[in-house]
Design a protein around this motif. Sequence first.
Motif, PDB file in Angstrom:
ATOM      1  N   LEU A 111       0.843  -1.190   0.000  1.00 47.70           N
ATOM      2  CA  LEU A 111       0.000   0.000   0.000  1.00 47.70           C
ATOM      3  C   LEU A 111       0.886   1.250   0.000  1.00 47.70           C
ATOM      4  O   LEU A 111       1.816   1.354   0.807  1.00 47.70           O
ATOM      5  CB  LEU A 111      -0.914   0.010   1.225  1.00 47.70           C
ATOM      6  N   PRO A 112       0.621   2.217  -0.884  1.00 48.33           N
ATOM      7  CA  PRO A 112       1.495   3.392  -1.016  1.00 48.33           C
ATOM      8  C   PRO A 112       1.252   4.433   0.083  1.00 48.33           C
ATOM      9  O   PRO A 112       0.950   5.601  -0.182  1.00 48.33           O
ATOM     10  CB  PRO A 112       1.111   3.940  -2.403  1.00 48.33           C
ATOM     11  N   LEU A 113       1.398   4.031   1.339  1.00 50.71           N
ATOM     12  CA  LEU A 113       1.152   4.948   2.453  1.00 50.71           C
ATOM     13  C   LEU A 113       2.352   5.857   2.709  1.00 50.71           C
ATOM     14  O   LEU A 113       2.194   7.000   3.128  1.00 50.71           O
ATOM     15  CB  LEU A 113       0.827   4.148   3.716  1.00 50.71           C
ATOM     16  N   ASN A 114       3.545   5.309   2.491  1.00 54.34           N
ATOM     17  CA  ASN A 114       4.789   6.063   2.695  1.00 54.34           C
ATOM     18  C   ASN A 114       4.871   6.677   4.087  1.00 54.34           C
ATOM     19  O   ASN A 114       5.267   7.831   4.257  1.00 54.34           O
ATOM     20  CB  ASN A 114       4.938   7.156   1.624  1.00 54.34           C
ATOM     21  N   ILE A 115       4.463   5.891   5.092  1.00 51.58           N
ATOM     22  CA  ILE A 115       4.579   6.316   6.483  1.00 51.58           C
ATOM     23  C   ILE A 115       5.733   5.520   7.089  1.00 51.58           C
ATOM     24  O   ILE A 115       5.704   4.290   7.105  1.00 51.58           O
ATOM     25  CB  ILE A 115       3.278   6.049   7.265  1.00 51.58           C
ATOM     26  N   TYR A 116       6.735   6.208   7.607  1.00 52.49           N
ATOM     27  CA  TYR A 116       7.940   5.535   8.070  1.00 52.49           C
ATOM     28  C   TYR A 116       8.212   5.819   9.537  1.00 52.49           C
ATOM     29  O   TYR A 116       7.860   6.869  10.068  1.00 52.49           O
ATOM     30  CB  TYR A 116       9.150   5.961   7.232  1.00 52.49           C
ATOM     31  N   THR A 117       8.853   4.866  10.175  1.00 51.30           N
ATOM     32  CA  THR A 117       9.320   5.009  11.548  1.00 51.30           C
ATOM     33  C   THR A 117      10.485   4.052  11.725  1.00 51.30           C
ATOM     34  O   THR A 117      10.860   3.332  10.789  1.00 51.30           O
ATOM     35  CB  THR A 117       8.192   4.708  12.552  1.00 51.30           C
ATOM     36  N   THR A 118      11.074   4.029  12.894  1.00 51.84           N
ATOM     37  CA  THR A 118      12.182   3.099  13.116  1.00 51.84           C
ATOM     38  C   THR A 118      11.639   1.687  13.291  1.00 51.84           C
ATOM     39  O   THR A 118      10.474   1.478  13.641  1.00 51.84           O
ATOM     40  CB  THR A 118      12.982   3.486  14.366  1.00 51.84           C
ATOM     41  N   ILE A 119      12.488   0.718  13.065  1.00 57.20           N
ATOM     42  CA  ILE A 119      12.107  -0.674  13.257  1.00 57.20           C
ATOM     43  C   ILE A 119      11.659  -0.902  14.697  1.00 57.20           C
ATOM     44  O   ILE A 119      10.662  -1.583  14.960  1.00 57.20           O
ATOM     45  CB  ILE A 119      13.280  -1.608  12.914  1.00 57.20           C
ATOM     46  N   ASP A 120      12.373  -0.318  15.649  1.00 54.67           N
ATOM     47  CA  ASP A 120      12.033  -0.499  17.057  1.00 54.67           C
ATOM     48  C   ASP A 120      10.634   0.004  17.367  1.00 54.67           C
ATOM     49  O   ASP A 120       9.844  -0.693  18.009  1.00 54.67           O
ATOM     50  CB  ASP A 120      13.043   0.233  17.942  1.00 54.67           C
ATOM     51  N   GLU A 121      10.322   1.217  16.941  1.00 54.49           N
ATOM     52  CA  GLU A 121       9.004   1.795  17.228  1.00 54.49           C
ATOM     53  C   GLU A 121       7.898   1.000  16.559  1.00 54.49           C
ATOM     54  O   GLU A 121       6.807   0.837  17.107  1.00 54.49           O
ATOM     55  CB  GLU A 121       8.959   3.257  16.776  1.00 54.49           C
ATOM     56  N   MET A 122       8.161   0.504  15.368  1.00 53.52           N
ATOM     57  CA  MET A 122       7.171  -0.282  14.642  1.00 53.52           C
ATOM     58  C   MET A 122       6.967  -1.648  15.309  1.00 53.52           C
ATOM     59  O   MET A 122       5.837  -2.101  15.498  1.00 53.52           O
ATOM     60  CB  MET A 122       7.632  -0.467  13.202  1.00 53.52           C
TER      61      MET A 122
END
Length: 278
Positions: free
Chosen positions: A31-42
């Motif tokens: 899905l083209p959401l392009n919402i990013y965060t760190t691996i840890d937070e995710m």
Amino acid sequence: MKEKNNDDYFEKQNPSILRSIGGLLTFSTILPLNIYTTIDEMAKITWFWPIINGIIGLIATIIAFILIEYIHFDALLIATIVYGFLLIINGFNHFDGLMDFGDGIMVHGSPEKKLSTMKDPMTGVGGIVSGFIVGTITIASYCSLIDYAYAINLDLILLIIVAEISAKIGLTTCCISSNPSEDGIGKYFIKYMNFKNYVFGLIISFLISLLLSSTIGFQIGIMGIIGGAFGGALTSLIANKHLKIANGDVLGTSNELARLFSLLAMLIVISTSFTTLI
């Protein structure tokens, strides 16, 4: 000061629950959401993954509804389209893990040798056959479910959502019962999954499944979640025996097996309650 994450798959952003949820969707789908965060937070919200995956199941259910109600495709064709959609929207990541896992456990030798085989970019017979068996039984299960929807109650297609929630219940079950590998992204999901969060996510999934199956038999939704947990536990058991640890390929396998066992468990309840549902 928080130690900088060594994995640069995601960019550093201001952490928040909503961003973590969006990041998990971005990570696990195309899905083209392009919402990013760190691996840890995710990875900290791995317990919420089954609920997030319900969104994917909802889209698949809408597709099935349109094909059943308005286009009147054959059940086998609808089942194949639904399963193909689920594989594609997940970027084939889980299915690729299943095939790598199939190659690894078919190799004789030490866990290190099996893990090395899983990392080989070439797919062997074990992987191809594993993918074929799981894929064909999953399609056949969807086909049976759609046949029942045609014959008994169209609400049965809501169980597609239950199966997708259960797929991630299987993944979180595998996380809670496995030892993480030393490298790879999969270790983060195992690291941040604890028993308290697992049970909380499980309870929410049960409640959603009960709601979705309320018009056709609440026991069907319950069995779907139980089937998913069984698939994840089975994957963990096999991985612990052959590999001693779990990596991303093992978690991907747990997703595919959990969906399959969820569908089979629900079909058992439906078939044994056929006269009641009519």
